[in-house]
Enzyme design. Structure first.
Site, PDB file in Angstrom:
ATOM      1  N   ASN A  18       0.835  -1.217   0.000  1.00 11.24           N
ATOM      2  CA  ASN A  18       0.000   0.000   0.000  1.00 11.24           C
ATOM      3  C   ASN A  18       0.862   1.256   0.000  1.00 11.24           C
ATOM      4  O   ASN A  18       0.511   2.256  -0.623  1.00 11.24           O
ATOM      5  CB  ASN A  18      -0.967  -0.002   1.190  1.00 11.24           C
ATOM      6  N   HIS A 112      -8.030  -0.630   5.811  1.00  8.84           N
ATOM      7  CA  HIS A 112      -8.374  -1.902   6.452  1.00  8.84           C
ATOM      8  C   HIS A 112      -8.977  -2.826   5.393  1.00  8.84           C
ATOM      9  O   HIS A 112      -9.833  -2.406   4.613  1.00  8.84           O
ATOM     10  CB  HIS A 112      -9.376  -1.656   7.582  1.00  8.84           C
ATOM     11  N   ASP A 144      -9.139   7.084  14.781  1.00  5.36           N
ATOM     12  CA  ASP A 144      -9.402   7.552  16.148  1.00  5.36           C
ATOM     13  C   ASP A 144      -8.749   6.555  17.101  1.00  5.36           C
ATOM     14  O   ASP A 144      -7.940   5.731  16.661  1.00  5.36           O
ATOM     15  CB  ASP A 144     -10.912   7.750  16.383  1.00  5.36           C
TER      16      ASP A 144
HETATM   17  C1  GAR Z   1      -3.138  -4.622   3.995  1.00  4.48           C
HETATM   18  O1  GAR Z   1      -4.024  -5.609   3.527  1.00  4.48           O
HETATM   19  C2  GAR Z   1      -3.832  -3.686   4.959  1.00  4.48           C
HETATM   20  O2  GAR Z   1      -5.164  -3.422   4.613  1.00  4.48           O
HETATM   21  C3  GAR Z   1      -3.754  -4.478   6.235  1.00  4.48           C
HETATM   22  O3  GAR Z   1      -2.455  -4.987   6.243  1.00  4.48           O
HETATM   23  C4  GAR Z   1      -2.054  -5.241   4.880  1.00  4.48           C
HETATM   24  C5  GAR Z   1      -0.723  -4.584   4.671  1.00  4.48           C
HETATM   25  O4  GAR Z   1      -0.231  -4.918   3.396  1.00  4.48           O
HETATM   26  N1  GAR Z   1      -3.996  -3.669   7.390  1.00  4.48           N
HETATM   27  C6  GAR Z   1      -4.691  -4.086   8.437  1.00  4.48           C
HETATM   28  O5  GAR Z   1      -5.131  -5.212   8.556  1.00  4.48           O
HETATM   29  C7  GAR Z   1      -4.905  -3.050   9.517  1.00  4.48           C
HETATM   30  N2  GAR Z   1      -5.976  -3.419  10.390  1.00  4.48           N
HETATM   31  P1  GAR Z   1       0.913  -4.073   2.738  1.00  4.48           P
HETATM   32  O6  GAR Z   1       2.060  -4.046   3.763  1.00  4.48           O
HETATM   33  O7  GAR Z   1       1.293  -4.830   1.508  1.00  4.48           O
HETATM   34  O8  GAR Z   1       0.381  -2.699   2.450  1.00  4.48           O
END
Ligand code: GAR
Length: 203
Positions: A18, A112, A144
């Protein structure tokens, strides 16, 4: 007229896809922002390497063994030292304290991998798959003090297919995350908006 670019810090704990999606959208000029710092609480996070490859300053600030306030003070010092006005959490697997959130009011975003308020917390894609929902997706929200509870900026949905596994669903959601996060940041930086209760209203 050239729009001033917002200075953004990205906090992550892992892979960093991301972060890369945000960095590439900024580099293409689709989001009027510049990622000025990447912070990971995990020294071995692949996201740090991906930042180095792009010439973006990146530091590990390990949280293990440190009291939360001490760790957060270091992270805040890094963010403020880099002059970042916005913070994007991108797979940052720590909850922020009230003091941290209050320091950057409505300037911290999170992504998320579920349609909140369903399936907050860890392994959201697997939670959704196990539950048997027919539609899932991702949510970008203002942060938050709760766990995945802040006002929602944007959501994108994906169908859950009969032959999906938790992993194939997660992969399909991730594709949408990479669209949703830059889109949400662009909206917040380019459109007038306000928070009305739980609702983020764009003019
Ligand atoms: C992503 O799927 C993000 O939405 C999730 O962690 C992953 C990180 O992937 N975040 C959560 O679950 C937060 N509650 P990335 O390191 O490849 O961006």
């Amino acid at each position: 007229m050239r729009r001033e670019r917002a200075r953004v810090a990205v906090l992550l704990s892992g892979r960093g896809s991301n972060f890369v999606a945000l960095a590439e959208a900024c580099a293409r000029g689709e989001v009027p922002a510049e990622i000025v710092l990447v912070v990971s609480n995990k020294p071995d996070a692949a996201g740090l390497e991906r930042a180095h490859e792009r010439g973006i300053p990146a530091v590990a600030i390990p949280g293990k063994g440190l009291p939360r306030e001490e760790h957060e003070a270091k992270v805040i010092a890094g963010i403020e030292g880099a002059g970042a006005q916005w913070i994007c959490l991108a797979g940052y697997m720590r909850l922020l304290s009230e003091g941290f959130v209050a320091r950057f009011p409505h300037r911290i975003l999170n992504i998320h991998p579920a349609l909140l308020p369903s399936f907050p917390g860890l392994e959201a894609q697997r939670q959704a798959w196990v539950y048997g929902v027919k539609i899932s997706g991702c949510t970008v929200h203002l942060v938050d003090v709760g766990c995945d509870t802040g006002p929602i900026v944007l959501q994108r949905s994906v169908p859950v297919l009969d032959d999906d596994t938790a992993d194939s669903l997660a992969a399909r959601i991730l594709e949408q995350e990479h669209i949703a996060y830059p889109t949400a940041l662009r909206l917040l930086l380019t459109r007038p908006w306000r928070v009305d209760g739980r609702r983020v209203i764009f003019a």
